[in-house]
Design an enzyme around this catalytic site. Structure first.
Site, PDB file in Angstrom:
ATOM      1  N   CYS A 142     111.458 -15.524 -27.157  1.00  0.00           N
ATOM      2  CA  CYS A 142     111.444 -15.377 -25.689  1.00  0.00           C
ATOM      3  C   CYS A 142     110.978 -16.637 -24.965  1.00  0.00           C
ATOM      4  O   CYS A 142     111.033 -16.707 -23.746  1.00  0.00           O
ATOM      5  CB  CYS A 142     110.578 -14.189 -25.276  1.00  0.00           C
ATOM      6  SG  CYS A 142     108.808 -14.379 -25.628  1.00  0.00           S
ATOM      7  N   CYS A 202      69.653  -8.233 -28.548  1.00  0.00           N
ATOM      8  CA  CYS A 202      70.472  -7.126 -29.058  1.00  0.00           C
ATOM      9  C   CYS A 202      70.505  -7.113 -30.581  1.00  0.00           C
ATOM     10  O   CYS A 202      70.835  -6.091 -31.194  1.00  0.00           O
ATOM     11  CB  CYS A 202      71.883  -7.186 -28.484  1.00  0.00           C
ATOM     12  SG  CYS A 202      72.740  -8.746 -28.757  1.00  0.00           S
TER      13      CYS A 202
END
Length: 354
Positions: free
Chosen positions: A70, A317
């Site tokens: 494409c 975290c």
């Protein structure tokens, strides 16, 4: 980050080959490593194998190469021979650094190439080649290759040159910023590998390991939420966090003082503030955090907020593990998570991770 609802719309547009979405998005196919335009005639991938991007440059930096069917770097319905020739040359040797002599060998005028690429795709050919090269380098780093190997494979003889090239993908040049807010980005070398810090003059907005998966999308999301341009440079908070990280890795610091700007929902901010209450050498679980917030059933939402943390180490975290004692996940990689936990528990670690 593109919202899930939009991704579903884009995916349906891809299935239906809707031409009105040309220029709106590009799709990267994880199974093939290529990115396509919405009207690509190739067999359609499954939704879970798709990554959606708003620009071709974003797809390139995520290490996808342009589809040969494409031709996403050409106008719909018009495949430029010049573009095809140059993109093909890049794919033959993506690590090559282009000069005017290279254009002469291809009998192509460098100024014409620069003008046409800029007009059609919003970036010059050299920027395209650099983005493709850097995308491949970042892919190598994410796959576990040492930074020095990725640097050399990307065609940079010096670490400073590689860092400068990385910085150039962060945002616009200062002359084109207008009245936008400015955030500055710096590359920080640490004991566990390079990190990127993004801050304004008052606070730190992002601190992540360079090889974190999805880093490019994190930076783009930060750009949009703050309506800012991100450019190379340093600020007082970046200078501060660089000093504090050095002391942290040397075992001399346990509490970060660099001001942090939290960008998230009220619930996410609650979770992140709760993370900062976890002391070095200690761990907790998602369920424990949900309980501390008075929302016993919200442990999944806590886990999502934990994963959305953009200020690694400072908002710890890495100190959150599964209730059964397993490490759980970590955007910087489980080996780093284990290293950080051991470092904080013991005060020092004898060897760096490989």
């Amino acid at each position: 980050m593109i919202p899930t609802d939009s991704k579903l719309v884009y995916y349906q547009a891809l299935i239906d080959k809707k031409s009105e979405y040309e220029g709106i998005f590009y799709v990267g196919v994880k199974t093939t490593g290529v990115f396509c335009r919405p009207t690509c005639p190739a067999r359609k991938p499954k939704f879970e194998n798709c990554e959606f991007y708003k620009t071709a440059k974003e797809a390139l930096l995520a290490s996808f190469r342009p589809c040969q069917r494409c031709r996403p770097l050409s106008h719909p319905g018009h495949v430029s021979e010049l573009v095809r020739k140059l993109v093909g040359a890049v794919e033959e040797n993506p690590e090559h650094r282009w000069t005017d002599e290279d254009f002469q060998k291809l009998s192509v005028d460098a100024s014409t190439v620069r003008r046409q690429f800029k007009k059609r795709f919003g970036m010059t050919f050299v920027e395209y080649a650099r983005a493709r090269r850097m995308g491949i380098a970042l892919k190598h780093i994410r796959a576990g290759s040492p930074v020095i190997e990725a640097q050399i494979s990307a065609g940079y003889e010096s670490g400073s040159g590689f860092r400068d090239a990385f910085s150039r993908i962060m945002g616009s040049a200062p002359a084109g910023l207008g009245n936008q807010q400015i955030l500055k980005a710096s590359w920080l070398d640490t004991r566990l590998g390079p990190m990127i810090a993004i801050a304004d003059e008052q606070a730190l907005y992002l601190l992540e390991f360079i090889d974190r998966r999805g880093l490019e999308r994190e930076i783009e999301r930060l750009r949009r939420k703050t309506k800012s341009a991100v450019i190379p440079g340093s600020t007082p908070p970046i200078d501060s966090i660089e000093r504090e990280l050095r002391d942290y890795f040397e075992g001399k610091l346990t509490e970060f003082k660099t001001p942090v700007k939290l960008i998230g929902s009220p619930f996410q901010k609650q979770v992140w503030e709760q993370l900062r209450e976890i002391q070095p050498g200690q761990t907790t679980s998602y369920g424990d955090i949900a309980s501390a917030l008075g929302k016993l059933s919200a442990y999944r939402a806590v886990a999502q907020a934990n994963g959305a943390n953009q200020v690694a180490i400072v908002i710890p975290c890495h100190r959150v593990i599964n209730s059964n004692g397993d490490l759980g996940g970590y955007g910087g990689g489980l080996s780093r998570k284990q290293w950080l936990l051991d470092h904080e528990k013991n005060g020092s670690v004898e060897e760096d991770i490989g």
